[in-house]
Design a protein around this motif. Structure first.
Motif, PDB file in Angstrom:
ATOM      1  N   TRP A   1      -2.981  13.850  13.005  1.00 46.70           N
ATOM      2  CA  TRP A   1      -2.225  14.762  12.781  1.00 46.70           C
ATOM      3  C   TRP A   1      -0.899  14.472  11.836  1.00 46.70           C
ATOM      4  CZ3 TRP A   1       3.265  14.413  14.157  1.00 46.70           C
ATOM      5  CH2 TRP A   1       2.867  13.207  14.887  1.00 46.70           C
ATOM      6  N   PHE A   2      -0.765  13.007  12.038  1.00 46.77           N
ATOM      7  CA  PHE A   2       0.378  12.402  11.409  1.00 46.77           C
ATOM      8  C   PHE A   2       0.247  12.618   9.930  1.00 46.77           C
ATOM      9  CE2 PHE A   2       2.500   8.652   9.641  1.00 46.77           C
ATOM     10  CZ  PHE A   2       3.867   9.203  10.214  1.00 46.77           C
ATOM     11  N   VAL A   3      -1.033  12.618   9.089  1.00 43.88           N
ATOM     12  CA  VAL A   3      -1.209  12.948   8.303  1.00 43.88           C
ATOM     13  C   VAL A   3      -1.046  14.404   7.320  1.00 43.88           C
ATOM     14  CG1 VAL A   3      -3.032  13.025   5.903  1.00 43.88           C
ATOM     15  CG2 VAL A   3      -2.736  10.958   7.961  1.00 43.88           C
ATOM     16  N   ARG A   4      -2.137  15.256   8.785  1.00 45.28           N
ATOM     17  CA  ARG A   4      -1.534  16.308   8.532  1.00 45.28           C
ATOM     18  C   ARG A   4       0.009  16.588   8.389  1.00 45.28           C
ATOM     19  NH1 ARG A   4      -5.771  16.528  12.021  1.00 45.28           N
ATOM     20  NH2 ARG A   4      -4.274  18.209  13.630  1.00 45.28           N
ATOM     21  N   ALA A   5       0.394  16.226   9.207  1.00 44.73           N
ATOM     22  CA  ALA A   5       1.723  16.811   8.895  1.00 44.73           C
ATOM     23  C   ALA A   5       2.731  16.134   7.992  1.00 44.73           C
ATOM     24  CB  ALA A   5       3.025  15.966  10.677  1.00 44.73           C
ATOM     25  N   HIS A   6       2.611  14.976   7.365  1.00 46.32           N
ATOM     26  CA  HIS A   6       3.192  14.819   6.577  1.00 46.32           C
ATOM     27  C   HIS A   6       2.625  15.357   4.663  1.00 46.32           C
ATOM     28  CE1 HIS A   6       4.735  10.260   7.528  1.00 46.32           C
ATOM     29  NE2 HIS A   6       4.968  10.680   7.884  1.00 46.32           N
TER      30      HIS A   6
ATOM     31  N   ARG B   1      -3.572  15.896  -3.457  1.00 48.80           N
ATOM     32  CA  ARG B   1      -3.457  15.133  -1.968  1.00 48.80           C
ATOM     33  C   ARG B   1      -3.786  16.281  -0.770  1.00 48.80           C
ATOM     34  NH1 ARG B   1       1.352  16.962  -1.222  1.00 48.80           N
ATOM     35  NH2 ARG B   1       1.891  17.872  -2.353  1.00 48.80           N
ATOM     36  N   VAL B   2      -4.365  17.448  -1.243  1.00 51.28           N
ATOM     37  CA  VAL B   2      -4.780  18.430  -0.459  1.00 51.28           C
ATOM     38  C   VAL B   2      -6.348  17.953  -0.174  1.00 51.28           C
ATOM     39  CG1 VAL B   2      -6.036  20.355  -2.094  1.00 51.28           C
ATOM     40  CG2 VAL B   2      -4.572  21.183   0.167  1.00 51.28           C
TER      41      VAL B   2
ATOM     42  N   ARG C   1      -2.591   6.677   4.126  1.00 56.83           N
ATOM     43  CA  ARG C   1      -3.345   7.810   4.001  1.00 56.83           C
ATOM     44  C   ARG C   1      -2.040   9.102   3.857  1.00 56.83           C
ATOM     45  NH1 ARG C   1      -7.437   7.401   7.700  1.00 56.83           N
ATOM     46  NH2 ARG C   1      -6.613   9.436   8.872  1.00 56.83           N
ATOM     47  N   SER C   2      -1.003   8.494   4.545  1.00 51.21           N
ATOM     48  CA  SER C   2       0.087   9.602   5.143  1.00 51.21           C
ATOM     49  C   SER C   2       1.349   9.686   3.710  1.00 51.21           C
ATOM     50  CB  SER C   2       0.584   9.487   6.422  1.00 51.21           C
ATOM     51  OG  SER C   2       0.795   8.069   6.568  1.00 51.21           O
ATOM     52  N   PHE C   3       0.992   8.271   3.657  1.00 51.77           N
ATOM     53  CA  PHE C   3       2.330   7.812   2.396  1.00 51.77           C
ATOM     54  C   PHE C   3       1.106   9.094   1.537  1.00 51.77           C
ATOM     55  CE2 PHE C   3       2.806   3.999   4.191  1.00 51.77           C
ATOM     56  CZ  PHE C   3       3.835   3.616   4.829  1.00 51.77           C
ATOM     57  N   PHE C   4      -0.098   8.495   0.269  1.00 51.31           N
ATOM     58  CA  PHE C   4      -0.973   9.403  -0.512  1.00 51.31           C
ATOM     59  C   PHE C   4       0.335  10.975  -0.058  1.00 51.31           C
ATOM     60  CE2 PHE C   4      -4.073  11.739  -2.829  1.00 51.31           C
ATOM     61  CZ  PHE C   4      -3.304  11.179  -4.127  1.00 51.31           C
ATOM     62  N   ALA C   5      -0.527  11.086   1.074  1.00 54.75           N
ATOM     63  CA  ALA C   5       0.248  13.168   1.556  1.00 54.75           C
ATOM     64  C   ALA C   5       1.673  13.452   1.185  1.00 54.75           C
ATOM     65  CB  ALA C   5      -0.226  13.081   3.251  1.00 54.75           C
TER      66      ALA C   5
ATOM     67  N   ARG D   1       1.352  -1.119   0.508  1.00 52.81           N
ATOM     68  CA  ARG D   1       0.150  -0.363  -0.268  1.00 52.81           C
ATOM     69  C   ARG D   1       1.018   0.789  -0.143  1.00 52.81           C
ATOM     70  NH1 ARG D   1      -2.759  -2.682   4.295  1.00 52.81           N
ATOM     71  NH2 ARG D   1      -2.190  -0.835   5.557  1.00 52.81           N
ATOM     72  N   MET D   2       1.793   1.166   0.615  1.00 47.21           N
ATOM     73  CA  MET D   2       2.535   2.410   0.814  1.00 47.21           C
ATOM     74  C   MET D   2       3.688   2.836  -0.702  1.00 47.21           C
ATOM     75  SD  MET D   2       6.361   2.746   3.050  1.00 47.21           S
ATOM     76  CE  MET D   2       7.072   1.320   1.632  1.00 47.21           C
ATOM     77  N   VAL D   3       3.798   1.534  -1.604  1.00 44.55           N
ATOM     78  CA  VAL D   3       4.086   2.133  -3.132  1.00 44.55           C
ATOM     79  C   VAL D   3       3.157   2.943  -2.862  1.00 44.55           C
ATOM     80  CG1 VAL D   3       5.596   0.291  -5.077  1.00 44.55           C
ATOM     81  CG2 VAL D   3       6.087   0.248  -2.842  1.00 44.55           C
ATOM     82  N   LEU D   4       2.062   1.615  -3.410  1.00 44.79           N
ATOM     83  CA  LEU D   4       0.835   1.985  -3.947  1.00 44.79           C
ATOM     84  C   LEU D   4       0.570   3.752  -4.277  1.00 44.79           C
ATOM     85  CD1 LEU D   4      -1.779   1.818  -6.429  1.00 44.79           C
ATOM     86  CD2 LEU D   4      -2.862   0.814  -4.122  1.00 44.79           C
ATOM     87  N   CYS D   5       0.381   3.950  -3.451  1.00 45.42           N
ATOM     88  CA  CYS D   5       0.044   5.350  -2.721  1.00 45.42           C
ATOM     89  C   CYS D   5       1.009   6.500  -2.703  1.00 45.42           C
ATOM     90  CB  CYS D   5      -0.746   5.550  -1.699  1.00 45.42           C
ATOM     91  SG  CYS D   5      -1.794   4.140  -0.907  1.00 45.42           S
TER      92      CYS D   5
END
Length: 501
Positions: free
Chosen positions: A93-98, A84-85, A70-74, A44-48
């Motif tokens: 917060w982890f996703v927003r930080a990325h 991405r936005v 979600r954070s990988f896609f960010a 999923r990391m590679v995909l996103c």
């Protein structure tokens, strides 16, 4: 929490095959959705993170229950920033930080800017700790220019950072801003323009703060004399040598300084007098002679009388286009100069006109040719390939990303002694199956990886690579992978690469 590098290092062979499918350009949308739903985290990391995605897959990523996914896609550099936005108000917060940190892209590439309204929203609502240096790279040039007069106070606060380039009326407005934080930020910049304040704030020990003040801010006579009489660090005199507020008599004094680094810095000053220029033109140190040979007040004849040596160990890399273009007349003078370093300066200009592009493309200086290839959008294909073959320094691979880099004819490099050149054959459509198969056994891992993805790779070799620990995910990403193999890998969770025995 495991880093992306740890996640990949821990991925087993079936997971790496699925990660390859995630990158395969021939895989249909429904397979991507299946991987997003069922594949392990590494896939999923590679995909996103590592490819562009169809809209339906993006929709599914945004709604995915896993924070890491979600954070990988960010941080995906391949998708439109407007996609991405959509994570701008993610509950984690982890996703927003990325999202704020942005994509990791290899130099000299920079992430594409986020939509202006999203940036304003982030500045207005995110904690400052999430808005570090990488976030600034995602701000468009237009928004940066408008920040000092933006209707949102938090954005104006960011705009104060452009103080040195602001017009007097804009500075005055910021000093009288209705927001106390904006006013305080503007007042801090005014203090840095006060020589007396700089003297009072100058640290008495070597540090970044002292370096910044000595290099860039107005200095009192007392500070200058203190540096000359009692330098705190070895580099103090070299620092004040480039300070624009240095008194004329100190410029003359430092032009005869015993330290050649100081003399070289002084030689670059536009206010260097003719007598000092003449003296430095015959300086005993080659770096000083080279520095003064570039002085804008010299004629071509004067430059030619200087015994300077052109360095060939410089890095010939891409430079972002300045927001304010250089004067075209100055660029032309540099391009027509007999001095290679001035021609190199011209070659880096993104707006160089066609006649000068043609002239510099055949220049006898490697730096001129490579800088032109690295920076000009219309650099010809022959120059790009020649530069790649001749230049082996940093950002060499950037040349292959330039708009006109050739594709045809690269198969001829399959046996080249340089592995980076051999890798060109692995990306050439005309490279034959035998050569591609041989390149999958190349001594260089990058060549092997590129060859494993080549659509001309013979099917038996492609099938064998699906069982190779190193190359399985590259083989699974090969567009020539048979549909029945794709279905089998998907059905078995990546465990069954070939048909049952």
């Amino acid at each position: 929490m495991a880093t992306p590098e740890q996640i990949w290092a821990d991925a087993d062979l079936p997971t790496r095959r699925l990660a390859g499918l995630a990158l395969n350009p021939a895989v249909p949308e429904n397979v991507l959705l299946r991987l997003l739903s069922d594949a392990p985290l590494a896939a999923r990391m590679v995909l996103c993170r590592d490819r562009a995605l169809p809209d339906a897959v993006v929709d599914a990523v945004i709604q995915h229950p896993d924070t890491r996914t979600r954070s990988f896609f960010a941080r995906n550099p391949h998708v439109d920033p407007a996609q991405r936005v959509r994570l701008v108000d993610d509950p984690e917060w982890f996703v927003r930080a990325h999202l704020a940190d942005g994509p990791r892209v290899a130099a000299p590439a920079r992430p594409r800017p986020l939509p202006d309204e999203a940036v304003v929203h982030m500045i207005s609502t995110y904690d400052n700790e999430l808005l570090g240096g990488p976030f600034y790279q995602q701000i468009s040039a237009g928004l940066r220019r408008s920040m000092p007069t933006h209707p949102v106070a938090d954005v104006r606060h960011w705009g104060v950072g452009e103080w040195r380039s602001l017009a007097p009326d804009t500075r005055a407005a910021l000093l009288a801003d209705p927001d106390a934080g904006v006013r305080e930020a503007a007042q801090r910049h005014v203090r840095y323009e006060d020589p007396a304040w700089v003297e009072s704030a100058l640290p008495g020990r070597p540090c970044h703060g002292r370096t910044d003040l000595l290099l860039h801010h107005p200095l009192t006579r007392a500070v200058v004399e203190g540096v000359l009489a009692r330098p705190v660090g070895e580099g103090d005199r070299a620092m004040i040598a480039v300070n624009p507020t240095l008194p004329p008599d100190t410029v003359v004094l430092l032009a005869a300084d015993p330290d050649p680094e100081v003399r070289a810095r002084i030689a670059e000053r536009a206010d260097l007098g003719p007598a000092e220029r003449r003296t430095l033109m015959t300086d005993a140190d080659p770096d000083v002679r080279l520095a003064v040979s570039l002085h804008p007040a010299l004629s071509e004849e004067e430059r030619a009388r200087i015994d300077y040596q052109v360095p060939m160990d410089h890095f010939f890399v891409h430079y972002p286009a300045p927001e304010t273009p250089r004067d075209p007349g100055a660029v032309r003078r540099d391009a027509l100069s007999r001095h290679p370093l001035l021609r190199r300066r011209a070659a880096s200009d993104h707006l160089l006109p066609p006649d000068l592009v043609a002239r510099l493309a055949s220049d006898d200086d490697l730096g001129v040719r490579v800088l032109l290839a690295q920076n000009h959008p219309d650099a010809p294909a022959s120059l790009l390939l020649r530069s790649f073959l001749e230049y082996t320094g940093p950002e060499r691979s950037h040349l292959t990303t330039r708009p006109n880099f050739p594709i045809d004819g690269l198969a001829a490099f399959a046996d080249h002694e340089d592995p980076e050149v051999r890798a060109l054959a692995a990306r050439a459509p005309e490279t034959g199956p035998t050569a591609v198969a041989r390149l999958t056994e190349d001594p260089d891992p990058a060549v092997r990886a590129a060859a494993a993805r080549h659509p001309n790779l013979p099917q038996p070799r492609l099938a064998a690579l699906l069982d190779d620990e190193e190359l399985a995910h590259h083989a699974a990403a090969n567009a020539a992978l048979p549909p029945d193999t794709i279905r089998r890998l998907l059905r078995s969770g990546g465990r069954q690469a070939g048909p049952p025995e």
